[in-house]
Design a protein around this motif. Structure first.
Motif, PDB file in Angstrom:
ATOM      1  N   ARG A  44      45.998  50.097  49.387  1.00 31.99           N
ATOM      2  CA  ARG A  44      45.666  50.831  48.163  1.00 31.99           C
ATOM      3  C   ARG A  44      45.245  52.246  48.527  1.00 31.99           C
ATOM      4  O   ARG A  44      44.444  52.463  49.427  1.00 31.99           O
ATOM      5  N   VAL A  45      45.801  53.210  47.812  1.00 33.20           N
ATOM      6  CA  VAL A  45      45.416  54.609  47.950  1.00 33.20           C
ATOM      7  C   VAL A  45      45.197  55.140  46.538  1.00 33.20           C
ATOM      8  O   VAL A  45      46.076  54.988  45.682  1.00 33.20           O
ATOM      9  N   GLN A  46      44.039  55.723  46.290  1.00 35.14           N
ATOM     10  CA  GLN A  46      43.669  56.186  44.944  1.00 35.14           C
ATOM     11  C   GLN A  46      43.818  55.064  43.918  1.00 35.14           C
ATOM     12  O   GLN A  46      44.188  55.296  42.762  1.00 35.14           O
ATOM     13  N   PRO A  92      48.902  50.656  44.436  1.00 33.22           N
ATOM     14  CA  PRO A  92      49.509  49.856  45.503  1.00 33.22           C
ATOM     15  C   PRO A  92      50.561  50.672  46.245  1.00 33.22           C
ATOM     16  O   PRO A  92      51.436  51.295  45.636  1.00 33.22           O
ATOM     17  N   VAL A  93      50.499  50.671  47.563  1.00 34.23           N
ATOM     18  CA  VAL A  93      51.418  51.481  48.366  1.00 34.23           C
ATOM     19  C   VAL A  93      51.700  50.758  49.676  1.00 34.23           C
ATOM     20  O   VAL A  93      50.852  50.021  50.186  1.00 34.23           O
ATOM     21  N   THR A  94      52.902  50.943  50.201  1.00 29.81           N
ATOM     22  CA  THR A  94      53.241  50.347  51.484  1.00 29.81           C
ATOM     23  C   THR A  94      52.357  50.930  52.581  1.00 29.81           C
ATOM     24  O   THR A  94      51.894  52.071  52.499  1.00 29.81           O
ATOM     25  N   SER A  95      52.137  50.154  53.628  1.00 29.53           N
ATOM     26  CA  SER A  95      51.305  50.595  54.744  1.00 29.53           C
ATOM     27  C   SER A  95      51.945  51.784  55.452  1.00 29.53           C
ATOM     28  O   SER A  95      53.115  52.109  55.236  1.00 29.53           O
ATOM     29  N   LEU A  96      51.184  52.436  56.321  1.00 32.47           N
ATOM     30  CA  LEU A  96      51.715  53.551  57.089  1.00 32.47           C
ATOM     31  C   LEU A  96      52.918  53.131  57.922  1.00 32.47           C
ATOM     32  O   LEU A  96      53.920  53.850  58.006  1.00 32.47           O
TER      33      LEU A  96
END
Length: 308
Positions: free
Chosen positions: A122-124, A127-131
């Protein structure tokens, strides 16, 4: 700069005057339409970075999409704050964990992610894929130079090359895409100091010049001089990429005006040239990096050999 505020026009809003005001502001050019019913102030949009603009698009689009979708690819680059070459697309890219193939809709591009571990984070609050997953997604689909810029930045953040290779091994892309992605991962180097340095290093390699040492530190009897972008010890050549950011960005000038920064850079160069191992120092800029002939002339003129 703070994140752009996304203004909403909700069809169910009991205040019709609010809807009319925003629509009228859009007609007058005072707000920028991201998608139907979602706007940002024009003044703020024009002052924002590419990353901030795309993150606003993500926040505008995602509430209308399925909760299972995960921000990915170029959009994940923006959300993670990784460097990117050029502009971001007007559409938001996501991965659908139940789809096997892609799908394009207005403002939303879906990639199939069935059977994959997206390593969702999670960013802000989104849901987002990992680095690691983001890096491999970009390496498989984006232009080679753009992939190298992102992968260099990932390694600078501590992502391990082996983790990227393991993630690539878990995928089933076309052979050509896999080969290109592996090349990008193997070429990446976390010591690169900026996207410009990443692209410059790539162009030097493509032109057949020897691989440099990145961020070599120099010192003299007065103490530490600093790190240089590219050091070629066999030829005694320093190559510095100059993106001019240090002259324009107040945060990087450390309270100095541009003229003072130029003088400090000249004194630093004099100290570097005086080191016994240093035969010469050459500066290259974006215009050189974007022109193979210019870059080749600059480097061969400094005494660097070019392979056949």
């Amino acid at each position: 700069m703070a994140e752009l505020v996304v203004l909403a026009v909700d069809p169910a809003d009991p205040d019709p005057a609010h809807r009319r005001r925003l629509i009228d502001e859009a007609r007058r050019g005072r707000v920028v339409r991201l998608i139907a019913g979602r706007y940002v102030l024009t003044s703020e949009f024009e002052a924002a970075s590419e990353h901030e603009r795309h993150r606003a698009r993500i926040r505008a689009v995602l509430p209308w999409a399925s909760e299972r979708l995960v921000v990915s690819h170029e959009s994940a680059v923006a959300l993670h704050g990784l460097p990117w070459l050029g502009t971001f697309p007007d559409s938001v890219t996501v991965t659908d964990p139940i789809r096997t193939d892609g799908q394009r809709r207005a403002h939303l591009q879906k990639a199939g992610g069935a059977g994959r571990d997206l390593q969702e984070t999670r960013v802000q609050g989104l849901p987002v894929t990992s680095l690691v997953v983001t890096g491999v997604d970009v390496a498989l689909r984006s232009p080679f130079a753009a992939a190298v810029v992102v992968l260099d930045a990932l390694m600078a953040r501590g992502v391990q090359r082996q983790a990227l290779l393991d993630e690539l091994r878990s995928r089933t892309p076309p052979p050509r895409s896999r080969t290109r992605a592996r090349r990008a991962i193997e070429f990446a180097d976390g010591a690169a100091g900026s996207p410009g340095e990443s692209v410059c290093r790539l162009r030097m390699a493509e032109l057949g010049f020897p691989a440099p040492v990145l961020q070599q530190e120099f010192a003299d009897e007065r103490g530490r001089i600093g790190f240089v972008d590219f050091w070629f010890p066999e030829q005694g050549v320093i190559v510095e990429f100059d993106g001019f950011v240090k002259y324009r960005d107040p945060a990087l000038r450390e309270g100095r005006n541009p003229e003072e920064v130029v003088i400090a850079e000249k004194l630093r160069e004099d100290r570097l040239r005086a080191r016994p191992r240093v035969r010469t120092l050459v500066r290259v800029v974006w215009a050189d990096v974007q022109d193979d002939d210019r870059l080749s002339r600059a480097l061969t003129g400094a005494g660097l050999p070019r392979g056949s």
